[in-house]
Design a protein around this motif. Structure first.
Motif, PDB file in Angstrom:
ATOM      1  N   ASP A   1       0.829  -1.208   0.000  1.00 34.89           N
ATOM      2  CA  ASP A   1       0.000   0.000   0.000  1.00 34.89           C
ATOM      3  C   ASP A   1       0.867   1.263   0.000  1.00 34.89           C
ATOM      4  O   ASP A   1       0.548   2.246  -0.679  1.00 34.89           O
ATOM      5  CB  ASP A   1      -0.943  -0.006   1.200  1.00 34.89           C
ATOM      6  N   LEU A   2       1.954   1.224   0.751  1.00 33.93           N
ATOM      7  CA  LEU A   2       2.879   2.361   0.800  1.00 33.93           C
ATOM      8  C   LEU A   2       3.490   2.624  -0.582  1.00 33.93           C
ATOM      9  O   LEU A   2       3.479   3.755  -1.080  1.00 33.93           O
ATOM     10  CB  LEU A   2       3.989   2.080   1.814  1.00 33.93           C
ATOM     11  N   VAL A   3       4.002   1.561  -1.198  1.00 32.77           N
ATOM     12  CA  VAL A   3       4.698   1.701  -2.480  1.00 32.77           C
ATOM     13  C   VAL A   3       3.729   2.134  -3.587  1.00 32.77           C
ATOM     14  O   VAL A   3       4.041   3.033  -4.375  1.00 32.77           O
ATOM     15  CB  VAL A   3       5.409   0.374  -2.850  1.00 32.77           C
ATOM     16  N   VAL A   4       2.552   1.520  -3.638  1.00 28.46           N
ATOM     17  CA  VAL A   4       1.569   1.891  -4.663  1.00 28.46           C
ATOM     18  C   VAL A   4       1.192   3.361  -4.509  1.00 28.46           C
ATOM     19  O   VAL A   4       1.138   4.119  -5.496  1.00 28.46           O
ATOM     20  CB  VAL A   4       0.315   0.992  -4.578  1.00 28.46           C
ATOM     21  N   SER A   5       0.949   3.791  -3.279  1.00 27.53           N
ATOM     22  CA  SER A   5       0.565   5.183  -3.027  1.00 27.53           C
ATOM     23  C   SER A   5       1.663   6.151  -3.464  1.00 27.53           C
ATOM     24  O   SER A   5       1.406   7.128  -4.179  1.00 27.53           O
ATOM     25  CB  SER A   5       0.246   5.376  -1.546  1.00 27.53           C
ATOM     26  N   MET A   6       2.900   5.869  -3.061  1.00 34.77           N
ATOM     27  CA  MET A   6       4.006   6.793  -3.352  1.00 34.77           C
ATOM     28  C   MET A   6       4.362   6.805  -4.839  1.00 34.77           C
ATOM     29  O   MET A   6       4.672   7.860  -5.399  1.00 34.77           O
ATOM     30  CB  MET A   6       5.222   6.449  -2.503  1.00 34.77           C
ATOM     31  N   LEU A   7       4.312   5.648  -5.492  1.00 32.74           N
ATOM     32  CA  LEU A   7       4.658   5.622  -6.916  1.00 32.74           C
ATOM     33  C   LEU A   7       3.588   6.299  -7.762  1.00 32.74           C
ATOM     34  O   LEU A   7       3.890   6.917  -8.793  1.00 32.74           O
ATOM     35  CB  LEU A   7       4.899   4.187  -7.396  1.00 32.74           C
ATOM     36  N   ASN A   8       2.333   6.202  -7.334  1.00 29.14           N
ATOM     37  CA  ASN A   8       1.272   6.890  -8.078  1.00 29.14           C
ATOM     38  C   ASN A   8       1.345   8.411  -7.901  1.00 29.14           C
ATOM     39  O   ASN A   8       0.709   9.156  -8.659  1.00 29.14           O
ATOM     40  CB  ASN A   8      -0.101   6.364  -7.681  1.00 29.14           C
ATOM     41  N   GLN A   9       2.117   8.856  -6.923  1.00 31.42           N
ATOM     42  CA  GLN A   9       2.349  10.298  -6.754  1.00 31.42           C
ATOM     43  C   GLN A   9       3.542  10.780  -7.580  1.00 31.42           C
ATOM     44  O   GLN A   9       3.804  11.987  -7.656  1.00 31.42           O
ATOM     45  CB  GLN A   9       2.582  10.626  -5.277  1.00 31.42           C
ATOM     46  N   ALA A  10       4.261   9.838  -8.197  1.00 27.14           N
ATOM     47  CA  ALA A  10       5.418  10.203  -9.016  1.00 27.14           C
ATOM     48  C   ALA A  10       4.954  10.627 -10.405  1.00 27.14           C
ATOM     49  O   ALA A  10       4.104   9.981 -11.016  1.00 27.14           O
ATOM     50  CB  ALA A  10       6.393   9.027  -9.121  1.00 27.14           C
ATOM     51  N   LYS A  11       5.504  11.708 -10.901  1.00 26.81           N
ATOM     52  CA  LYS A  11       5.106  12.268 -12.192  1.00 26.81           C
ATOM     53  C   LYS A  11       5.416  11.286 -13.326  1.00 26.81           C
ATOM     54  O   LYS A  11       6.546  10.822 -13.471  1.00 26.81           O
ATOM     55  CB  LYS A  11       5.855  13.587 -12.419  1.00 26.81           C
TER      56      LYS A  11
END
Length: 400
Positions: free
Chosen positions: A303-313
């Motif tokens: 959940d952490l990784v999916v959330s943070m990567l989806n915030q990456a441009k």
């Protein structure tokens, strides 16, 4: 004529191992590198399993064993398949090898002839096509797109099958995408396979115990019992039990394929490590409660990784149902340039620049047969994952 055989010329070294080695070399040279390339749990092997190995050593269980597994381990595997998967096998229908990779090698090299085709959904684990080619077969790839949740459709499977098809290799939850097939998803595929009686199924269930959000795992022969006589069900102790280095994989299936695998193993490695086999007995027969606890930790990391990567441009990262990988798209980064002047023309360019400019090691999608993506293994500490994802965000944000 070259010294190396024509057969070996057709295959490549494992890209995932190459990426991990590069990261280790940079770390050894003092670089600040976070390695997210290896598919290896960061948890230690449970103490009761380690103790079983120590006891085996102290009891002198250090001799050759039966070629494809001690009776005690074969029985533990039979018990596991009955208890967890509703599948009934005899110990003579079980083969134990030095890791899941050897199971695949034995099965494919032991059954393929030149001209035989093997249908493989892409993205795929890197070794499937190369082992097929080592066996003289021809890999046939079926694209499992991001729009379909990285799952192969029954229509695509049907279109890929020809009179030359010998095997369909199936992996759920998937390495590299983490996609997992529901019972209904599987039923649609097994319905296709029922219509093609010459096609065998090799199902790789290595990530069976790593599923999230209440997902219920199922395996093809369980979903469609009519496929039992042409299904090889493969699993192992590496991922769920954090026993990667112990090297124990196993499979159960029809006598004809198990006998072929046994014959090949008798002339290659012979028996798997005796100590590891006794440890695997304890893994399968001992306490299982920790599996759910560790899966819970992996879910938090996912959940952490999916959330943070989806915030990456420029990145799009679907939420996987299982395993410990995510497979984000870099379509939004293609054609851009890094601050150091590197052009991003492919996912390989992306991961090379990410390693060199931000010290994050991941594996490019082309290695798994589907671009433009990359694979992140989140089988590492939460702190390392947060740091790595911040670096990926910074890297993507810096592209122009």
């Amino acid at each position: 004529m070259g010294f190396v055989s024509d057969t070996l010329q057709r295959v490549r070294p494992s890209p995932t191992i190459a990426v991990s080695n590069k990261a280790m070399e940079l770390k050894a040279a003092g670089e600040d590198v976070i390695g997210l390339g290896a598919g290896e749990p960061d948890f230690d092997t449970p103490d009761n399993i380690k103790q079983a190995a120590i006891d085996a050593i102290n009891c002198g269980k250090t001799k050759y064993t039966a070629v494809d597994g001690i009776p005690e381990l074969k029985q533990a595997i039979v018990n596991k398949l009955r208890r967890e998967n509703g599948l009934d096998y005899k110990p003579s229908q079980v083969s134990v090898s030095s890791g899941g990779k050897q199971v695949l090698y034995n099965a494919l090299v032991g059954t393929l002839n030149p001209g035989d085709e093997v249908v493989i959904p892409a993205p795929y684990w890197v070794s499937y096509p190369d082992i097929v080619m080592l066996g003289g077969g021809t890999p046939v790839f079926v694209e499992a797109t991001i729009d379909n949740g990285f799952k192969v459709t029954p229509e695509a499977l049907e279109a890929a099958i020809t009179p030359k098809t010998k095997w369909f290799i199936f992996n759920s939850p998937s390495n590299p995408s983490g996609a997992a097939y529901t019972h209904d998803d599987l039923k649609k595929l097994t319905d296709v396979l029922l219509r093609h009686e010459h096609v065998w199924v090799l199902t790789d269930d290595m990530y069976e115990h790593l599923t999230y959000d209440g997902f219920e795992f199922a395996t093809p022969a369980q979903v469609e019992p009519k496929l039992y006589d042409r299904t090889l069900t493969m699993n192992g102790v590496s991922k769920a039990y954090a026993m990667t280095g112990w090297r124990i994989g196993y499979a159960a299936g029809p006598d004809v394929v198990i006998s072929a695998m046994r014959k090949l193993q008798s002339q290659s490695t012979s028996n798997p490590c005796s100590i590891s086999q006794w440890a695997a007995v304890e893994a399968l027969e001992g306490p299982q409660e920790f599996l759910a606890e560790r899966a819970g930790v992996f879910k938090q990391r996912r959940d952490l990784v999916v959330s943070m990567l989806n915030q990456a441009k420029g990145l799009e990262c679907p939420t996987p149902e299982g395993a410990f990988y995510v497979y984000p798209s870099i379509a939004g980064c293609i054609g851009k340039t890094t601050p150091k002047g590197a052009k991003i023309g492919s996912d390989e360019d992306f991961v090379t620049a990410l390693l060199e400019e931000e010290g994050v090691s991941v594996v490019h999608g082309a290695a798994f047969g589907l671009s433009p993506f990359f694979r992140v293994s989140y089988a590492t500490s939460t702190e390392a994952l947060e740091d790595a994802c911040q670096r990926i965000q910074r890297f993507c944000g810096s592209l122009t």
